[in-house]
Motif scaffolding. Structure first.
Motif, PDB file in Angstrom:
ATOM      1  N   VAL A 111       0.750  -1.231  -0.130  1.00  0.00           N
ATOM      2  CA  VAL A 111       0.123   0.169   0.059  1.00  0.00           C
ATOM      3  C   VAL A 111       0.844   1.212   0.052  1.00  0.00           C
ATOM      4  O   VAL A 111       2.007   1.249   0.537  1.00  0.00           O
ATOM      5  N   ALA A 141       5.330   4.697   1.823  1.00  0.00           N
ATOM      6  CA  ALA A 141       4.717   3.371   2.215  1.00  0.00           C
ATOM      7  C   ALA A 141       4.746   3.221   3.492  1.00  0.00           C
ATOM      8  O   ALA A 141       4.263   2.292   4.033  1.00  0.00           O
ATOM      9  N   GLY A 190       5.359   4.507  11.663  1.00  0.00           N
ATOM     10  CA  GLY A 190       6.382   3.566  11.585  1.00  0.00           C
ATOM     11  C   GLY A 190       5.788   2.367  10.730  1.00  0.00           C
ATOM     12  O   GLY A 190       6.568   1.385  10.945  1.00  0.00           O
ATOM     13  N   THR A 197       9.691  -6.080   8.788  1.00  0.00           N
ATOM     14  CA  THR A 197       8.104  -5.965   8.785  1.00  0.00           C
ATOM     15  C   THR A 197       7.456  -6.939   9.976  1.00  0.00           C
ATOM     16  O   THR A 197       6.527  -6.418  10.489  1.00  0.00           O
ATOM     17  N   ARG A 257       8.726  -7.901  12.810  1.00  0.00           N
ATOM     18  CA  ARG A 257       8.858  -7.155  14.048  1.00  0.00           C
ATOM     19  C   ARG A 257       8.021  -6.099  14.333  1.00  0.00           C
ATOM     20  O   ARG A 257       7.266  -5.851  15.052  1.00  0.00           O
ATOM     21  N   GLU A 296       5.409  -4.784  12.342  1.00  0.00           N
ATOM     22  CA  GLU A 296       3.860  -4.908  12.239  1.00  0.00           C
ATOM     23  C   GLU A 296       3.378  -6.019  13.148  1.00  0.00           C
ATOM     24  O   GLU A 296       2.158  -6.424  13.107  1.00  0.00           O
ATOM     25  N   THR A 302      15.423 -13.612   7.551  1.00  0.00           N
ATOM     26  CA  THR A 302      16.125 -12.811   8.489  1.00  0.00           C
ATOM     27  C   THR A 302      17.774 -13.358   8.619  1.00  0.00           C
ATOM     28  O   THR A 302      17.836 -14.530   8.541  1.00  0.00           O
ATOM     29  N   ARG A 303      18.538 -12.494   8.846  1.00  0.00           N
ATOM     30  CA  ARG A 303      19.775 -12.888   9.173  1.00  0.00           C
ATOM     31  C   ARG A 303      20.074 -12.693  10.889  1.00  0.00           C
ATOM     32  O   ARG A 303      20.606 -13.584  11.422  1.00  0.00           O
ATOM     33  N   SER A 304      19.337 -11.942  11.478  1.00  0.00           N
ATOM     34  CA  SER A 304      19.433 -11.616  13.063  1.00  0.00           C
ATOM     35  C   SER A 304      18.754 -12.882  13.782  1.00  0.00           C
ATOM     36  O   SER A 304      19.246 -13.169  15.038  1.00  0.00           O
ATOM     37  N   SER A 339      23.782 -13.862   2.006  1.00  0.00           N
ATOM     38  CA  SER A 339      22.441 -13.383   2.022  1.00  0.00           C
ATOM     39  C   SER A 339      21.490 -14.371   1.508  1.00  0.00           C
ATOM     40  O   SER A 339      21.855 -15.279   0.642  1.00  0.00           O
ATOM     41  N   VAL A 340      20.098 -14.342   2.041  1.00  0.00           N
ATOM     42  CA  VAL A 340      19.320 -15.150   1.128  1.00  0.00           C
ATOM     43  C   VAL A 340      18.840 -14.573  -0.084  1.00  0.00           C
ATOM     44  O   VAL A 340      18.184 -13.303   0.291  1.00  0.00           O
ATOM     45  N   GLU A 383       4.539  -9.689   1.472  1.00  0.00           N
ATOM     46  CA  GLU A 383       3.962  -8.470   1.787  1.00  0.00           C
ATOM     47  C   GLU A 383       4.975  -7.420   2.282  1.00  0.00           C
ATOM     48  O   GLU A 383       4.822  -6.567   3.214  1.00  0.00           O
ATOM     49  N   GLY A 399       8.991  -6.235   3.658  1.00  0.00           N
ATOM     50  CA  GLY A 399       8.587  -4.663   3.418  1.00  0.00           C
ATOM     51  C   GLY A 399       9.623  -4.283   2.099  1.00  0.00           C
ATOM     52  O   GLY A 399       9.940  -5.216   1.389  1.00  0.00           O
ATOM     53  N   HIS A 417      12.477  -3.537   1.661  1.00  0.00           N
ATOM     54  CA  HIS A 417      13.975  -3.751   1.436  1.00  0.00           C
ATOM     55  C   HIS A 417      13.761  -5.149   0.755  1.00  0.00           C
ATOM     56  O   HIS A 417      14.306  -5.606  -0.244  1.00  0.00           O
ATOM     57  N   LEU A 418      13.024  -5.962   1.385  1.00  0.00           N
ATOM     58  CA  LEU A 418      12.781  -7.397   0.831  1.00  0.00           C
ATOM     59  C   LEU A 418      12.150  -7.255  -0.585  1.00  0.00           C
ATOM     60  O   LEU A 418      12.648  -8.050  -1.565  1.00  0.00           O
ATOM     61  N   GLU A 443      14.742  -6.457  -3.338  1.00  0.00           N
ATOM     62  CA  GLU A 443      15.541  -7.878  -3.639  1.00  0.00           C
ATOM     63  C   GLU A 443      14.772  -8.603  -4.542  1.00  0.00           C
ATOM     64  O   GLU A 443      15.338  -9.083  -5.787  1.00  0.00           O
TER      65      GLU A 443
END
Ligand SMILES: NC(=O)c1ccc[n+]([C@@H]2O[C@H](COP(=O)([O-])OP(=O)(O)OC[C@H]3O[C@@H](n4cnc5c(N)ncnc54)[C@H](OP(=O)(O)O)[C@@H]3O)[C@@H](O)[C@H]2O)c1
Length: 267
Positions: free
Chosen positions: A50, A57, A62, A92, A94, A96, A124-126, A172-173, A193, A195, A197-198, A201
């Motif tokens: 959206v 966006a 936030g 996203t 975390r 949302e 996720t990496r973390s 990286s994935v 969905e 966010g 950054h993803l 990619e």
């Protein structure tokens, strides 16, 4: 599309009005308007995002909820009911407060022969993920976690106890890893969905088949990011801003309460 043709009629507040390709249809059935193409030999990747009228966006809270509305949530619900898996970036999830998807009675027809809910797949990496996202998923719709081989080991053990973990032997994935692993699990109807950054990619990898974009009738100004963002460089990788010029076909444009719902399909 099961809808009533009423070229001159005004739509009721709850009804979706088609502007294109058949102007004037009202009470459009979103389940039919957004049906996935027949399953082929690889997943179909659809994004649902959206944005404000000026392209923002993320709102002042936030979150994307500043932009959302009852009609937008309705479309989002239908898109989730249609898909096999919801793919989302960890920020996203975390921000949302993502949880496993709850079943809805209205999905019975949409999901006949499939689990009652789509799975959530988080990238996720973390491995900083809320316990509820991992632990409360039903057995037939366990959360999938995509991560890298140098993810924090103590978190990996906790996550692996509750979720299906896909560890990618890379810094990286990549979207290609995601699409391949989902296909191996028989998950072909993919909904991301975000966010931003993803999604950026997926666009850069040329793996986005469809963009479902809600344009919300509001302005967010220059401080709001767009629906795509440059991926942060992973350790050992140079960051780069990719530029694309990918033609899309406008499959439909719907309207409700001033919100525009565009479905763009890659040519
Ligand atoms: N307008 C909309 O439609 C919309 C939709 C979704 C979200 N949003 C908003 O967008 C914001 C969050 O989006 P975002 O773009 O900042 O983040 P995001 O894309 O949701 O998530 C980024 C995170 O995902 C993980 N990740 C991404 N790519 C990865 C890769 N290749 N390999 C491994 N891990 C990877 C990393 O997680 P770790 O940090 O865990 O390593 C990274 O920090 C929120 O404010 C949300 O409300 C808006």
């Amino acid at each position: 599309m099961s809808s009533t043709h009423d070229a001159g009629g005004a739509s009721s507040p709850a009804s979706l009005r088609e502007l294109l390709p058949v102007p004037g249809r009202v009470d459009v059935d979103p389940a039919e308007a957004y049906a996935y193409p027949p399953v082929s030999d690889r997943p179909w990747v659809r994004a649902n995002m959206v944005a404000s009228a000026d392209g923002g966006a993320i709102g002042p809270s936030g979150r994307s909820r500043d932009l959302s509305s009852a009609p937008d949530r309705r479309i989002m619900g239908v898109l989730r009911g249609l898909c096999d898996v919801v793919v989302v970036g960890a920020a996203t999830a975390r921000q949302e407060g993502y949880r496993p998807v709850r079943p809805r009675e209205v999905w019975e027809r949409l999901r006949a022969g499939r689990p009652a809910t789509p799975r959530i797949a988080v990238v996720t990496r973390s491995l900083e993920l809320d316990d509820a996202l991992l632990e409360t998923a039903p057995e037939d719709a366990r959360t999938i976690v995509f991560t890298v081989s140098d993810a924090p080991i103590e978190r990996l053990e906790r996550v692996s106890a509750h979720a299906d973990v896909v560890i990618v032997d890379d810094v990286s994935v990549r979207p290609a890893h995601i699409v391949r692993a989902l296909a191996e699990r028989g998950l072909y109807r993919v909904l991301t969905e975000g966010g931003p950054h993803l999604l950026g990619e997926f666009v850069a990898a040329g793996l986005l088949d469809e963009l479902c974009l809600t344009t919300s009738p509001r302005l967010l100004g220059v401080g709001s990011p767009r629906i795509v963002a440059a991926p942060p460089p992973a350790a050992g990788e140079a960051g780069h801003l990719s530029q694309e010029n990918v033609p899309l076909r406008l499959a439909h444009l719907l309207e409700n309460e001033g919100n525009l719902f565009a479905r763009y399909v890659r040519e």
